[in-house]
Design a protein around this motif. Structure first.
Motif: not given
Length: 893
Positions: A69, A614, A610
Motif C-alpha cells: 500500500t 492491495s 489504503r
C-alpha cells in the motif's frame, strides 16, 4: 508480492533485525508493532515485531499487506488550489489568509477542523493547540467521534476521567471473556488470537453478545443474538441478578456511589426488548456471575448508538457492583477502532475536551493550559461535535473548514447532506495523501501530507501503550508532515512563537510537560517522566504504558487502574448510573420495516484509501453487499446475487444480496467501505440518520431504518481490465487485482451496440476484438487485445453473470487465451475461487480440492497443508464454516 516476501512479512523466517525499522501498524487500535525493510526494487517487506507487547510478532491480513500500500501511483505530491498545482508558500498563504479573514469577520467559531484517529499524537497536539488556544474555538473534532466517543463519555461518568482500566494481559488472565458488539475476530484479529491462545492453554470461556452471527461466534461457548439496541436491558438484568444472588462486592462498594438508584432502575427494566430466550439469558448470567475473572470487551456495537453512553455505563455498573475492575483478568475493556484514537483522546482532540484529560468546562483547567501554551486566548466552551459541525457547515455558520486525513463525504451519517455541506462551504482545505477521495474532490485547497511509512511520532493503543511510529521511506514529492503544515499556517496567522517547532520530539516534550500539570489537578494521564527526553532518547523510546510520572512510580497494579478503589470524581468514588432501555432513535414502520446494521470487513479499512491498493486484500470480498435473512428475502422476492435497492429517509444505495441466517429476521447488515471511487451507488452512510447519543455525540450507525426491493436491471455485467475505468451504469463496483481491475456492473438501460460500449468503457477504440453475442438471450462477451495481449473483457447477461471471476481476474496482460470468452478456466489452469485466506491467497476451490484429494477435514489440517489460517487466523471461522457445510452435504447424501 511473491511468496518469499509474504513469508518474510509474517515472520516465518529469521532475519538480522538491525536492517529493519521498528514502527507501528497503520490500522486498528490494537497498536501492533511492525518491522519494515525497504528493498532495492522499491518494495517494502513487512513483518510483525516479536518484541512489541501488543502483538509479539503477529499481524492480521491488513497489517501483513502494508507493504503493498506504499506505492505512489495515487499519491498527491504537490499542493493544489482549485485543481491547479501551486507552490507551498502560495497554498499556505491562502489558507492562513482565508482563516484569518473569516475569524476577523465572523468570530473564531466560524471556522472548524475535522481531524482523524490516523494522525500521530504530535500532529493531533499541534492541531488542538492551534484551534483551542490560538484561534480560540473548540470547533475541532475527529472521526474518532464516530468510533469511541460513547466509551469516553461512559468512562468519565463512571470514573471521573477517560481511563481504560485494564491491559491486554487481562484477556489472557481471564476465565471468561465477553465480547459485546465486538467482532474481535475480524476487527481486532491479533487480540482475538491472544484470546484463542488463552482458551487453548487456560480453558478461557467466551461469550459473544451480538445481533449477528459473526466470525467471533465460531469460537464462542455462548452466543446471545440480542435485538439491535437492547444491550442496556440485558446488562440491567445482569445487575439485578448480581444483587439477587448476593454477589455484590461489599468490600468494594464503599468506593462506589449510586448503587441503590442503579439497582432500582435495573429492576424496573424488562428483558422483552432483547428478544432472547430465557435459557440463553440464564446461561449468560450463570457464567458471568459465577466466574470471578471476567473481562467484558466492547466496541462499536455498543458505542455507535443513540444510547451508546448508557450501554457503556450499564456494562461498567456490573463491574463496579462486583469489584471486578483493575484486577488481573477482570474489568471492562473498550477496544478502539483507529490506530491513534487513544492518542487523540489524550491530547484533547475531541471538541468537548482539553489536552491531557483536562476539562474544557473547568476554568482552572483552561487557565493552566492557556498558560502552558502561552496562548493569546482560549476556548471557553465545548465546540461542535462531528454531526453538529457538518450541519453548521451546511447552514453556513462555519465558513472555513480544514479536514485532515479523513473522508467525511462518505463516512459521516447522512453522507449526501455532508457532501452538499462541503460543497457549500466558503473555503475548504483537505490535507491527505491523495486527492482521489470524495472529500478531496470538493476542496478548494488540497495539501500533500506524509503517509504511513514516512511519518514520525507516537501513537497510543487501546491499553494505553505509547509506541513510536518511525519513518522508513523517503518523503515523496513535496509532501510534508501534518504538524509542519499546521505550524506553518499558525506562523502565517501571526503566532510564530507558539509554533516554532523543529522536531516531533520538541512537541512531545511540551505535551509530556503539560501532562504533569494535569497530574497536579488530580488527572489520570501523566507522562511527565518523559518531558526531558532528548531527541535521541525520543527516537529510541520503547513501547510503554502510561502513566509514566516524573518522580514516583505509577500507583497502579501492573499498569491497571482502580483496584484500590480510588477514582477521579471529586469525592474519589466511582459512580453507578440509573439506566433504562431506550430503543434506537429511528423506529421501524411500514415504510421502513428493516433495521440496517453497518460494520467492517476483515480485510478492508474505512474508505479503502489504503487497503484498496492491495490486490490480495481486495480479493476476499470484492463487492459491496447486504446480508438479508432468508425469511425476509422470500417476502421481498430477492434471491442470492440479486441487486437490492435500500432506501432510508436520508438516501438510497444499491448492493448485492447475500442470503444468510447470520442476521436476524428484520435486520440487515452491510459493510461501510465503498465510496464514489469504488462503488458510488453503494455508499452506505447515505442511508444512516444523523441521530446521535445525547451525551457522547456519537452517531447511531447500527440501527438505521430502511426499505428494500429488488433492483430491476436490464443487464448485469462482469469486467476485467488492465487499467482503472469509471463506468456509466446504475451500479458498478471495482476492485484491484494483481493484473489490474475487476468490475461488477448493472443498469436499467441497455446500449444498442455492446462492442461499442466495451470500447467506450475501457477507452480502447482501436483494440482488436473477440466477440460472442446472443441478442435473443441478451448476452454478450467482448474481449479486447493489443498484439495478442488481453487488455480487457466484458461479460454481459440478463441475470447475474455466471463466470469464473477469480480465474478471469488473472488474465489481463496475458497473451490471448482461447478460453477467455468461455469464462471458465482450462483444466491445466484451475480456478482458485474466492479468496478465503488473504495472508496466503488461498481460495475456496483450493481448499475444496484439498478436501477431496487429501481428505483434509479440520481447520488445522488445512492450515498444515495450505498455510491458510496460520498467520492472523481471522479466516479460520470461514474455513471451519466451509468444512461444516461439506460435512452436512456428505451426511445428507
Amino acid at each position: 508480492m511473491n511468496t518469499t516476501v509474504i513469508r518474510n512479512a509474517i515472520g516465518r523466517e529469521s532475519d538480522d533485525l538491525t536492517s529493519w525499522t521498528r514502527t507501528t501498524c497503520a490500522y486498528c487500535g490494537v497498536g501492533c508493532g511492525i518491522l519494515a525493510q525497504p528493498q532495492q526494487d522499491g518494495s517494502v517487506t513487512i513483518k510483525g515485531d516479536p518484541e512489541h507487547p501488543a502483538n509479539f510478532g503477529r499481524l492480521c491480513s491488513k497489517g501483513s499487506a502494508l507493504g503493498e500500500t506504499v506505492g505512489l501511483s495515487e499519491r498527491l505530491l504537490a499542493p493544489q488550489v482549485n485543481g491547479q498545482t501551486v507552490n507551498w508558500d502560495g497554498a499556505l498563504d491562502l489558507v492562513a489568509e482565508k482563516f484569518s479573514k473569516t475569524i476577523a469577520e465572523h468570530g473564531p467559531d466560524s471556522v472548524a477542523f475535522y481531524v482523524s484517529g490516523q494522525l500521530l499524537t504530535e500532529d493531533y497536539y499541534v492541531a488542538n493547540k492551534l484551534m483551542k488556544g490560538y484561534i480560540g474555538s473548540a470547533n475541532i473534532d475527529t472521526n474518532s467521534r464516530l468510533c469511541m466517543a460513547s466509551s469516553v463519555a461512559g468512562h468519565k461518568r463512571a470514573f471521573g476521567t477517560d481511563t481504560v482500566p485494564g491491559t491486554y494481559e487481562d484477556i489472557e488472565a481471564a476465565d471468561l471473556v465477553v465480547l459485546v458488539g465486538s467482532n474481535l475476530a475480524w476487527c481486532h484479529p491479533v487480540l482475538h488470537q491472544r484470546l484463542l491462545a488463552a482458551r487453548q492453554t487456560r480453558g478461557t470461556k467466551i461469550i459473544v453478545i451480538d445481533p449477528r452471527r459473526t466470525a467471533s461466534v465460531e469460537s464462542a461457548d455462548l452466543h446471545l443474538p440480542l435485538a439491535i439496541g437492547s444491550d442496556v436491558a440485558l446488562f440491567n438484568h445482569l445487575l439485578s441478578e448480581i444483587d439477587a444472588r448476593g454477589m455484590l462486592n461489599q468490600d468494594f462498594l464503599p468506593h462506589v456511589e449510586g448503587l441503590e438508584a442503579a439497582l432500582e432502575a435495573a429492576r424496573a427494566d424488562t428483558l422483552a426488548p432483547t428478544g432472547l430466550d430465557d435459557d440463553l439469558i440464564r446461561q449468560f448470567c450463570d457464567m458471568w456471575i459465577g466466574t470471578e475473572r471476567v473481562v467484558t470487551i466492547y466496541s462499536q456495537g455498543v458505542n455507535q448508538s443513540s444510547a451508546g453512553a448508557d450501554k457503556v455505563n450499564a456494562i461498567l455498573n456490573c463491574h463496579l457492583a462486583t469489584g471486578r475492575i483493575g484486577l488481573p483478568g477482570s474489568g471492562p475493556f473498550s477496544v478502539t477502532g483507529q490506530p491513534n484514537a487513544m492518542g487523540g483522546r489524550e491530547v484533547g482532540g475531541l471538541a468537548n475536551m482539553l489536552a491531557c484529560h483536562l476539562d474544557i468546562e473547568n476554568a482552572d483547567h483552561r487557565d493552566a493550559v492557556q498558560a502552558h501554551w502561552a496562548a493569546p486566548t482560549m476556548a471557553q466552551h465545548q465546540g461542535l461535535k462531528a454531526v453538529d459541525m457538518f450541519e453548521a457547515v451546511y447552514q453556513g455558520k462555519i465558513k472555513a473548514l480544514w479536514i485532515i486525513h479523513t473522508n467525511p463525504a462518505v463516512s459521516m451519517p447522512d453522507a449526501d447532506r455532508v457532501r452538499e455541506a462541503i460543497k457549500r462551504c466558503d473555503f475548504t482545505v483537505v490535507s491527505d495523501i491523495t486527492a482521489q477521495t470524495d472529500t478531496a474532490r470538493l476542496a478548494d485547497v488540497v495539501l500533500p501530507a506524509t503517509g504511513w511509512g514516512e511519518k514520525s511520532g507516537t501513537v497510543t493503543n487501546s491499553d494505553r501503550t505509547i509506541s513510536r511510529q518511525r519513518a522508513f521511506l523517503p518523503v515523496p514529492g513535496q509532501a510534508r508532515p501534518d504538524w509542519v503544515i499546521l505550524a506553518d499556517v499558525a506562523c502565517r496567522m501571526g503566532w510564530k512563537d507558539g509554533f516554532n517547532y523543529s522536531t516531533e520530539a520538541e512537541i512531545f516534550r511540551e505535551y509530556a510537560a503539560l501532562s504533569g500539570i494535569a497530574k497536579d489537578f488530580g488527572r489520570d494521564f501523566d507522562i511527565s517522566g518523559l518531558k526531558t527526553l532528548s531527541d535521541a532518547q525520543y527516537d529510541g523510546i520503547a513501547p510503554l504504558r502510561w502513566p509514566h510520572p516524573q518522580t514516583n512510580p505509577p500507583q497502579t497494579s501492573n499498569g491497571r487502574f482502580f483496584a484500590d478503589g480510588q477514582f477521579y470524581h471529586i469525592n474519589g468514588k466511582a459512580k453507578m448510573l440509573p439506566l433504562r432501555h431506550r430503543a434506537p432513535a429511528a423506529k421501524q414502520a411500514r415504510k421502513y420495516p428493516y433495521y440496517l446494521n453497518t460494520g467492517r470487513l476483515r480485510d478492508q479499512w474505512h474508505t479503502m484509501t489504503r487497503t484498496g491498493l492491495s490486490p490480495r486484500l481486495s480479493s476476499h470480498l470484492a463487492e459491496p453487499f447486504v446480508d438479508i435473512h432468508p425469511q425476509d428475502a422470500k417476502e421481498l422476492g430477492i434471491q442470492a446475487a440479486d441487486l437490492v435497492r435500500l432506501r432510508s429517509p436520508q438516501g438510497q444505495s444499491i448492493l448485492r444480496a447475500r442470503i444468510t441466517c447470520d442476521v436476524r429476521p428484520g435486520d440487515m447488515f452491510t459493510p461501510i467501505h465503498w465510496t464514489g471511487e469504488t462503488a458510488p451507488s453503494a455508499c452506505v452512510d447515505t442511508l444512516v440518520a444523523p441521530v446521535v447519543d445525547p451525551v457522547s455525540g456519537q452517531p447511531e450507525s447500527k440501527a438505521s431504518v430502511v426499505a428494500a426491493q429488488r433492483f430491476e436491471a436490464q443487464w448485469y455485467g462482469f469486467a476485467i481490465s488492465c487499467n482503472a475505468v469509471h463506468p456509466q451504469a446504475d451500479y458498478w463496483a471495482r476492485a484491484r487485482t494483481q493484473r489490474g481491475w475487476r468490475l461488477e456492473l448493472a443498469s436499467s438501460q441497455s446500449p444498442q451496440d455492446w462492442e461499442a460500449e466495451a470500447r467506450r468503457l475501457f477507452d480502447l477504440p482501436d483494440a482488436c476484438v473477440q466477440r460472442l453475442e446472443d441478442k435473443g438471450r441478451g448476452s454478450a462477451r467482448i474481449a479486447l487485445y493489443d498484439n495478442g495481449v488481453l487488455l480487457a473483457a466484458l461479460f454481459v447477461a440478463r441475470e447475474p453473470v455466471a463466470v469464473m471471476r477469480d480465474y478471469l481476474a488473472t488474465l489481463p496482460g496475458d497473451q490471448a487465451q482461447d478460453t477467455v470468452l468461455s469464462g471458465r478456466a482450462p483444466q491445466d489452469r484451475p480456478d482458485p475461487g474466492p479468496i478465503l485466506c488473504s495472508c496466503f491467497s488461498v481460495g475456496v476451490n483450493t481448499i475444496l480440492n484439498a478436501v477431496e484429494t487429501q481428505g483434509l477435514m479440520t481447520v488445522e489440517a488445512i492450515g498444515e497443508a495450505l498455510q491458510a489460517g496460520t498467520n492472523c487466523g481471522s479466516c479460520r471461522p470461514e474455513i471451519g464454516d466451509l468444512l461444516a457445510k461439506i460435512q452436512l452435504k456428505d451426511a445428507a447424501e
